[in-house]
Write an enzyme that holds these catalytic residues in place. Structure first.
Site, PDB file in Angstrom:
ATOM      1  N   CYS A  45       0.823  -1.213   0.000  1.00 43.29           N
ATOM      2  CA  CYS A  45       0.000   0.000   0.000  1.00 43.29           C
ATOM      3  C   CYS A  45       0.856   1.262   0.000  1.00 43.29           C
ATOM      4  CB  CYS A  45      -0.935   0.001   1.200  1.00 43.29           C
ATOM      5  SG  CYS A  45      -1.970   1.479   1.285  1.00 43.29           S
ATOM      6  N   CYS A  50      -1.631   1.627  -2.966  1.00 42.46           N
ATOM      7  CA  CYS A  50      -2.707   2.613  -2.887  1.00 42.46           C
ATOM      8  C   CYS A  50      -2.235   4.039  -2.636  1.00 42.46           C
ATOM      9  CB  CYS A  50      -3.723   2.192  -1.827  1.00 42.46           C
ATOM     10  SG  CYS A  50      -3.028   1.522  -0.318  1.00 42.46           S
ATOM     11  N   LYS A  53      -0.469   5.413  -5.860  1.00 45.10           N
ATOM     12  CA  LYS A  53      -1.498   5.394  -6.908  1.00 45.10           C
ATOM     13  C   LYS A  53      -2.483   6.543  -6.723  1.00 45.10           C
ATOM     14  CE  LYS A  53      -4.497   2.177  -6.623  1.00 45.10           C
ATOM     15  NZ  LYS A  53      -5.048   0.809  -6.535  1.00 45.10           N
ATOM     16  N   TYR A 182      -9.855  -3.383 -10.756  1.00 44.88           N
ATOM     17  CA  TYR A 182      -9.715  -1.995 -10.307  1.00 44.88           C
ATOM     18  C   TYR A 182      -8.321  -1.434 -10.555  1.00 44.88           C
ATOM     19  CZ  TYR A 182      -7.421  -3.509  -5.957  1.00 44.88           C
ATOM     20  OH  TYR A 182      -6.547  -4.037  -5.045  1.00 44.88           O
ATOM     21  N   GLU A 186      -7.887   1.894 -12.757  1.00 43.85           N
ATOM     22  CA  GLU A 186      -7.298   3.080 -12.137  1.00 43.85           C
ATOM     23  C   GLU A 186      -6.075   3.564 -12.910  1.00 43.85           C
ATOM     24  OE1 GLU A 186      -8.638   2.308  -7.485  1.00 43.85           O
ATOM     25  OE2 GLU A 186      -6.740   1.483  -8.214  1.00 43.85           O
ATOM     26  N   HIS A 443     -28.152  20.398   1.082  1.00 43.91           N
ATOM     27  CA  HIS A 443     -28.366  20.983  -0.241  1.00 43.91           C
ATOM     28  C   HIS A 443     -27.491  22.226  -0.424  1.00 43.91           C
ATOM     29  CE1 HIS A 443     -30.621  21.932  -3.868  1.00 43.91           C
ATOM     30  NE2 HIS A 443     -30.694  23.189  -3.442  1.00 43.91           N
ATOM     31  N   GLU A 448     -27.134  14.407  -1.484  1.00 47.72           N
ATOM     32  CA  GLU A 448     -28.533  14.486  -1.054  1.00 47.72           C
ATOM     33  C   GLU A 448     -29.422  13.513  -1.822  1.00 47.72           C
ATOM     34  OE1 GLU A 448     -30.789  18.154  -2.191  1.00 47.72           O
ATOM     35  OE2 GLU A 448     -28.869  18.734  -3.083  1.00 47.72           O
TER      36      GLU A 448
END
Length: 462
Positions: A45, A50, A53, A182, A186, A443, A448
């Protein structure tokens, strides 16, 4: 052998996320702990996964940000330029910083760090290869992670994996990224955003197998809008390097594609081949994964394994949780098993994906398709109105109709990874659709939509 004759209470093989957490927590419970790491502390990682990346994803998104700013009144005086070597140098600095933090945290916890490759000799003995000596431990934890798997095709030595992609000397003008998971998605987004002529090549009909079907379909449409060349149901039979350094890829069916680089992201295999597992009687699965019980114990009473090497849920936060649960179980007399269901997950594709719980298809299999209600919204987010971007966001809620319980939430759009962390709390707590509906909307936000979708989605006839 009595406990007093062991060199350590715990010997950890591998200083990635799971191993480091297990080592530190075990030491905090009073254990004498050592960890062996033949590369750098931090694991996949931090060093080659990760963290770098995500930094590369940020870098690649600026090209769109510059373009989008014009609609909001900004003028970019000249065409922005990008320097690959600067990104690499700054990435390396950050990894060095994190590596130092990991080392410092282990040392401050009283854990001995051994810069060496460790191999099992017997159930309580580990051989340190560089030092050519043996050490003993009452308990051994294997946390060596996984490694990229490249297929056996002629010319594969000319290909790179995600490991090498972080340290390319030059940014290629053209690249083919092979894979539909993934990591492939990515990296294809990264290269495309950095201005590389990018092709994502996948042997299946739809990328991101295992994710919700609507998100998979909509993501494919969005990456094509961004200029990526998507080649589905395609596979490479051979790679040939040319005199000018370019690569010619021969596809099944005979077609050829010329590129400057080819990166394979076709899965990772547990890194167990040279651990000496056979000497202690641990049999791996077909892919090299170490079988463990709910408490991460292998078939050998005092040997445990956590993280990607077990191939349960190959995510950094899960490895960390498994490492912590191991320490609680073995050194704090508090047996703890990790729940591998309802794991919030982000894919840093462009646009991003955030997902938690069951897909529509999985929910149908679990509770029956007739007892699943779908709430879905696809819209152009507010940010894209003035920018002129046609990128659309998708949000989807999967509900068990007879109980009203939310079984899954799936989001495609900006900041989906951030959104899904909070949504994951609600899904883990067993929230109902009525409770989502009772939550006041913030909002104006894209989020939302998650609390304002009231009408069930009815698929079009035919």
């Amino acid at each position: 052998m009595s406990q007093s004759t062991y060199d350590y209470d715990l010997f950890v093989i591998g200083a990635g996320s799971g191993g480091v957490r297990a080592a530190r927590m075990s030491a905090s419970h009073g254990a004498k702990v050592a960890v062996a790491e033949e590369h750098r502390v931090g694991g996949t990682c931090v060093i080659r996964g990760c963290v770098p990346k995500k930094l590369f994803v940020y870098a690649s998104q600026f090209s769109e940000h510059f373009e989008d700013s014009v609609g909001f009144g900004w003028t970019v005086p000249q065409a922005p330029t990008f320097d690959w070597k600067t990104l690499i140098a700054n990435k390396d600095k950050e990894i060095d910083r994190l590596n130092g933090i990991y080392i410092r945290n282990l040392s401050n916890s009283g854990v001995e760090i051994i810069d060496d490759r460790a191999v099992l000799k017997d159930a309580h003995t580990v051989h340190l290869v560089k030092e050519n000596r043996n050490v003993t431990a009452k308990n051994i934890l294997i946390a060596v992670g996984a490694w990229p798997n490249l297929p056996s095709v002629p010319g594969i030595e000319h290909a790179i994996s995600s490991n090498e992609a972080f340290d390319l000397e030059e940014l290629p003008k053209r690249i083919v990224v092979v894979g539909g998971g993934y990591i492939a998605v990515e990296f294809a987004g990264i290269f495309n955003g950095l201005g590389v002529d990018t092709t994502l090549m996948y042997r299946g009909p739809l990328i991101l197998r295992g994710f919700d079907q609507d998100l998979r379909t909509n993501l494919q449409e969005e990456v094509v809008k961004k200029g990526m060349n998507l080649r589905l149901e395609s596979d490479i039979e051979a790679i040939a390097k040319q005199a000018d350094g370019s690569l010619v890829l021969t596809l099944k069916g005979g077609e050829t594609v010329t590129t400057d680089a080819v990166m394979y992201a076709t899965g990772r295999l547990p890194n167990t081949a040279t651990l000496g597992l056979e000497t202690v009687g641990i049999e791996t699965k077909a892919n090299g994964a170490i079988p463990v019980d709910a408490y991460s114990k292998t078939s050998v009473e005092n040997i445990y394994a956590v993280g990607d090497v077990t191939d349960r849920a190959n995510l950094t936060p899960i490895a960390i949780r498994e490492g912590a649960a191991f320490a609680e179980t073995v050194f704090n007399n508090n047996p703890m098993a990790v729940d591998h269901s309802n794991i919030p997950t982000a894919v840093f594709s462009q646009p991003e994906i955030g997902t938690v719980g069951l897909t529509e298809e999985q929910a149908g299999e679990q509770v029956g398709a007739g007892d699943v209600a779908i709430y879905k919204s696809t819209f152009r987010p507010m940010m894209n109105t003035l920018s002129g971007s046609e990128e659309r966001t998708t949000m989807k809620i999967v509900v068990h109709e007879s109980t009203d319980k939310v079984l899954g939430v799936h989001i495609l759009g900006p900041h989906s990874g951030e959104l899904i962390q909070a949504v994951g709390i609600a899904v883990t707590m067993g929230a109902t659709k009525a409770q989502f509906d009772a939550t006041v909307a913030v909002h104006p936000t894209a989020a939302e939509e998650l609390v304002t979708m009231k009408e069930k989605y009815i698929p079009p006839a035919g």
